[in-house]
Design an enzyme around this catalytic site. Sequence first.
Site, PDB file in Angstrom:
ATOM      1  N   LYS A 170       4.307  30.102  -2.337  1.00  0.00           N
ATOM      2  CA  LYS A 170       3.882  29.323  -1.176  1.00  0.00           C
ATOM      3  C   LYS A 170       4.577  29.818   0.091  1.00  0.00           C
ATOM      4  CE  LYS A 170       3.297  24.735  -1.976  1.00  0.00           C
ATOM      5  NZ  LYS A 170       3.794  23.361  -2.123  1.00  0.00           N
TER       6      LYS A 170
ATOM      7  N   LYS B 146      -2.003   6.064  -6.660  1.00  0.00           N
ATOM      8  CA  LYS B 146      -0.579   6.078  -7.039  1.00  0.00           C
ATOM      9  C   LYS B 146       0.191   4.984  -6.300  1.00  0.00           C
ATOM     10  CE  LYS B 146       1.496   9.875  -5.822  1.00  0.00           C
ATOM     11  NZ  LYS B 146       2.515   9.599  -4.812  1.00  0.00           N
TER      12      LYS B 146
ATOM     13  N   ASN C  58      -1.369   1.535   2.202  1.00  0.00           N
ATOM     14  CA  ASN C  58      -2.259   2.190   1.242  1.00  0.00           C
ATOM     15  C   ASN C  58      -2.822   1.194   0.224  1.00  0.00           C
ATOM     16  OD1 ASN C  58      -2.183   4.665   2.400  1.00  0.00           O
ATOM     17  ND2 ASN C  58      -1.011   5.682   0.795  1.00  0.00           N
TER      18      ASN C  58
ATOM     19  N   PHE D  86     -13.330   1.542   5.529  1.00  0.00           N
ATOM     20  CA  PHE D  86     -12.894   1.357   4.134  1.00  0.00           C
ATOM     21  C   PHE D  86     -13.593   0.196   3.430  1.00  0.00           C
ATOM     22  CE2 PHE D  86      -9.553   4.423   3.015  1.00  0.00           C
ATOM     23  CZ  PHE D  86      -9.674   5.185   4.158  1.00  0.00           C
TER      24      PHE D  86
ATOM     25  N   PHE E 213       1.153   8.523   7.773  1.00  0.00           N
ATOM     26  CA  PHE E 213      -0.142   7.879   7.539  1.00  0.00           C
ATOM     27  C   PHE E 213      -1.298   8.872   7.630  1.00  0.00           C
ATOM     28  CE2 PHE E 213       2.775   4.597   9.021  1.00  0.00           C
ATOM     29  CZ  PHE E 213       2.628   3.644   8.017  1.00  0.00           C
ATOM     30  N   LEU E 214      -1.003  10.171   7.573  1.00  0.00           N
ATOM     31  CA  LEU E 214      -2.087  11.154   7.755  1.00  0.00           C
ATOM     32  C   LEU E 214      -3.040  11.151   6.575  1.00  0.00           C
ATOM     33  CD1 LEU E 214      -1.613  13.931   5.866  1.00  0.00           C
ATOM     34  CD2 LEU E 214       0.167  14.316   7.538  1.00  0.00           C
TER      35      LEU E 214
ATOM     36  N   CYS F   2      -2.888   9.662  -3.156  1.00  0.00           N
ATOM     37  CA  CYS F   2      -2.077   8.584  -2.581  1.00  0.00           C
ATOM     38  C   CYS F   2      -2.523   7.170  -2.948  1.00  0.00           C
ATOM     39  CB  CYS F   2      -2.050   8.748  -1.074  1.00  0.00           C
ATOM     40  SG  CYS F   2      -1.449  10.379  -0.604  1.00  0.00           S
TER      41      CYS F   2
ATOM     42  N   LYS G 253     -12.791  13.294  -1.782  1.00  0.00           N
ATOM     43  CA  LYS G 253     -13.543  12.850  -0.604  1.00  0.00           C
ATOM     44  C   LYS G 253     -13.983  14.116   0.123  1.00  0.00           C
ATOM     45  CE  LYS G 253      -9.670  12.485   2.594  1.00  0.00           C
ATOM     46  NZ  LYS G 253      -8.973  11.650   3.568  1.00  0.00           N
TER      47      LYS G 253
ATOM     48  N   ASP H 135      10.764  25.371   0.926  1.00  0.00           N
ATOM     49  CA  ASP H 135      10.201  24.973  -0.365  1.00  0.00           C
ATOM     50  C   ASP H 135      10.736  25.930  -1.417  1.00  0.00           C
ATOM     51  OD1 ASP H 135       7.422  23.149  -1.037  1.00  0.00           O
ATOM     52  OD2 ASP H 135       8.112  24.544  -2.586  1.00  0.00           O
TER      53      ASP H 135
HETATM   54  C1  UGA Z   1      -4.592   7.964   2.342  1.00  0.00           C
HETATM   55  C2  UGA Z   1      -4.450   7.047   3.565  1.00  0.00           C
HETATM   56  O1  UGA Z   1      -5.740   6.798   4.137  1.00  0.00           O
HETATM   57  C3  UGA Z   1      -3.537   7.689   4.617  1.00  0.00           C
HETATM   58  O2  UGA Z   1      -3.345   6.793   5.711  1.00  0.00           O
HETATM   59  C4  UGA Z   1      -2.185   8.017   3.969  1.00  0.00           C
HETATM   60  O3  UGA Z   1      -1.311   8.661   4.879  1.00  0.00           O
HETATM   61  C5  UGA Z   1      -2.416   8.936   2.780  1.00  0.00           C
HETATM   62  O4  UGA Z   1      -3.293   8.305   1.841  1.00  0.00           O
HETATM   63  C6  UGA Z   1      -1.070   9.210   2.162  1.00  0.00           C
HETATM   64  O5  UGA Z   1      -0.436   8.273   1.660  1.00  0.00           O
HETATM   65  O6  UGA Z   1      -0.587  10.346   2.265  1.00  0.00           O
HETATM   66  P1  UGA Z   1      -6.084  10.118   1.772  1.00  0.00           P
HETATM   67  O7  UGA Z   1      -5.432  10.154   0.430  1.00  0.00           O
HETATM   68  O8  UGA Z   1      -6.231  11.392   2.526  1.00  0.00           O
HETATM   69  O9  UGA Z   1      -5.284   9.135   2.769  1.00  0.00           O
HETATM   70  O10 UGA Z   1      -7.527   9.505   1.531  1.00  0.00           O
HETATM   71  P2  UGA Z   1      -8.406   8.347   2.191  1.00  0.00           P
HETATM   72  O11 UGA Z   1      -9.121   8.841   3.384  1.00  0.00           O
HETATM   73  O12 UGA Z   1      -7.595   7.113   2.350  1.00  0.00           O
HETATM   74  O13 UGA Z   1      -9.496   8.128   1.034  1.00  0.00           O
HETATM   75  C7  UGA Z   1      -9.067   7.700  -0.266  1.00  0.00           C
HETATM   76  C8  UGA Z   1     -10.233   7.496  -1.183  1.00  0.00           C
HETATM   77  O14 UGA Z   1     -10.934   6.305  -0.852  1.00  0.00           O
HETATM   78  C9  UGA Z   1     -11.285   8.605  -1.218  1.00  0.00           C
HETATM   79  O15 UGA Z   1     -11.584   8.878  -2.579  1.00  0.00           O
HETATM   80  C10 UGA Z   1     -12.486   7.998  -0.528  1.00  0.00           C
HETATM   81  O16 UGA Z   1     -13.719   8.525  -0.962  1.00  0.00           O
HETATM   82  C11 UGA Z   1     -12.338   6.538  -0.921  1.00  0.00           C
HETATM   83  N1  UGA Z   1     -13.008   5.596  -0.003  1.00  0.00           N
HETATM   84  C12 UGA Z   1     -12.644   5.513   1.304  1.00  0.00           C
HETATM   85  C13 UGA Z   1     -13.999   4.746  -0.500  1.00  0.00           C
HETATM   86  O17 UGA Z   1     -14.340   4.785  -1.699  1.00  0.00           O
HETATM   87  N2  UGA Z   1     -14.589   3.849   0.347  1.00  0.00           N
HETATM   88  C14 UGA Z   1     -14.249   3.760   1.654  1.00  0.00           C
HETATM   89  O18 UGA Z   1     -14.823   2.901   2.368  1.00  0.00           O
HETATM   90  C15 UGA Z   1     -13.245   4.611   2.139  1.00  0.00           C
END
Ligand code: UGA
Length: 442
Positions: A35, A265, A210, A251, A151-152, A262, A322, A30
């Site tokens: 970092k 965007k 996503n 979800f 997909f993490l 993610c 979250k 990086d």
């Molecule tokens: C998301 C995807 O879930 C991953 O699979 C993906 O790899 C990642 O983006 C990425 O592109 O790097 P992440 O950004 O960590 O992961 O967050 P999520 O767990 O997907 O949650 C996203 C938002 O949705 C949070 O604000 C959460 O509170 C909200 N959410 C989630 C809801 O409002 N309702 C739900 O039922 C679930």
Amino acid sequence: MRIGVIGIGHVGLVTAAALADLGHEVVAMDLDAGKVELLQGGKSPFHEPGLDELLTTAIGSGRLSFTRDPHDAVHDAGVVFICVGRPATQAGDPSLTAVEAVGREIAQHASAGVVIAEKSTVPPGTADRLRLTIARERPGLEFSVVANPEFLREGRAVRDTLAPDRIVVGSDDSRGFEAMREVFGSIVARGTPLLETDVRTAELSKLASNAFLATKISFANALARIAEATRADVVRVTEVMGADPRIGEAFLSAGLGYGGYCLPKDAETLVRISERAGYDFALLREATRVNEEAVAAVAAKVEEAVWNLEGKRIALLGVAFKADTDDVRSAPALALARRFVAEGATVVAHDPMAAAEAKAAVPELETVDDPYEAVSGAHCVVVCTEWSAYRELDLGRIRDALAYPILVDGRNWLDPTQAEEAGLTYLPVGRLPRGPETERGS
Ligand code: UGA
């Protein structure tokens, strides 16, 4: 295998540590000196459960090292992962400047036969552009470009990387597939499906995943509006829907909507890519609009409950986008905070991990270390993040500390009966309000 990782953000660092854990020799690079220095001392620049332990083992084994010099990471590597960020331009389009710059850098230092793997989420066609860039930069170099979308999830990144639901590899040649089978062989041997596609399909599949998750959440939030209008309970409705395996329960939680780096965007990017391709992805445009409406709906509950915001004190429980992360990027709580501040309220926030990050993003925000201190003297408290600690709160103590006994549950996270029994006016999302000042309680 010797592996280079370019870009040590969330995805890059977890990928590098996990690949070293699988037995590969990994050099992560990086440009950010602070970092790299932190990591060379064994410390992670962000919070992620299990990452510190993984880093300690990987660095201790000698299989993981960090550098600012691209040559160290790329020279001799069989596979180089591109994990740089893909911010949005001012117009909202995906900015691929960093990806292009890394492509040029790799071209300069790579050895023959290198496989370049895009992990950054990129629009379909990016691999083709990279291929051309590298060929122009270093004519005659033998190389392949593959897409290996990630997909993490934040907060579960280590688990998601070492035991993913699926591994996706998009390649247009056999060298790309063979190298990636070697990289992920031990995970695949444990039963994780490896889905092999062409490059553009793999690129689109990440954005599609996503965007679909975003749409699912927005569907639940649109249902919340209609549940409120018809006096139904959205939590039970989505529970019924989710019991059908074709729908699935994940979800479908209504509330303040999706935030983070993610989902917002990527949904936006897919709308724009579609527009460029001549297709109006109206379904997804609407999902993004419903997501904004979700914040507005919770704000309206607060405004309705406390009347004028000017001079009022509003407490926010949770500011991270979250639970289990200190990330506040596009956090719905911050959208609420900005709105209440603009209306003249004092906004005080508690978060187990993200308070400092929130303060840096919204300087007008007051932050405190204790949730009871946050609600003290407040005219309303809003639960914005589903931290497990908030389920353990003494709601009687919360009611006593508040100036007005109003709790807006922006994540349907607390038990309505317990809130009502504590004497709170409990205002959830998409389900009946409870407590003294509601129709049911009056
Ligand atoms: C998301 C995807 O879930 C991953 O699979 C993906 O790899 C990642 O983006 C990425 O592109 O790097 P992440 O950004 O960590 O992961 O967050 P999520 O767990 O997907 O949650 C996203 C938002 O949705 C949070 O604000 C959460 O509170 C909200 N959410 C989630 C809801 O409002 N309702 C739900 O039922 C679930």
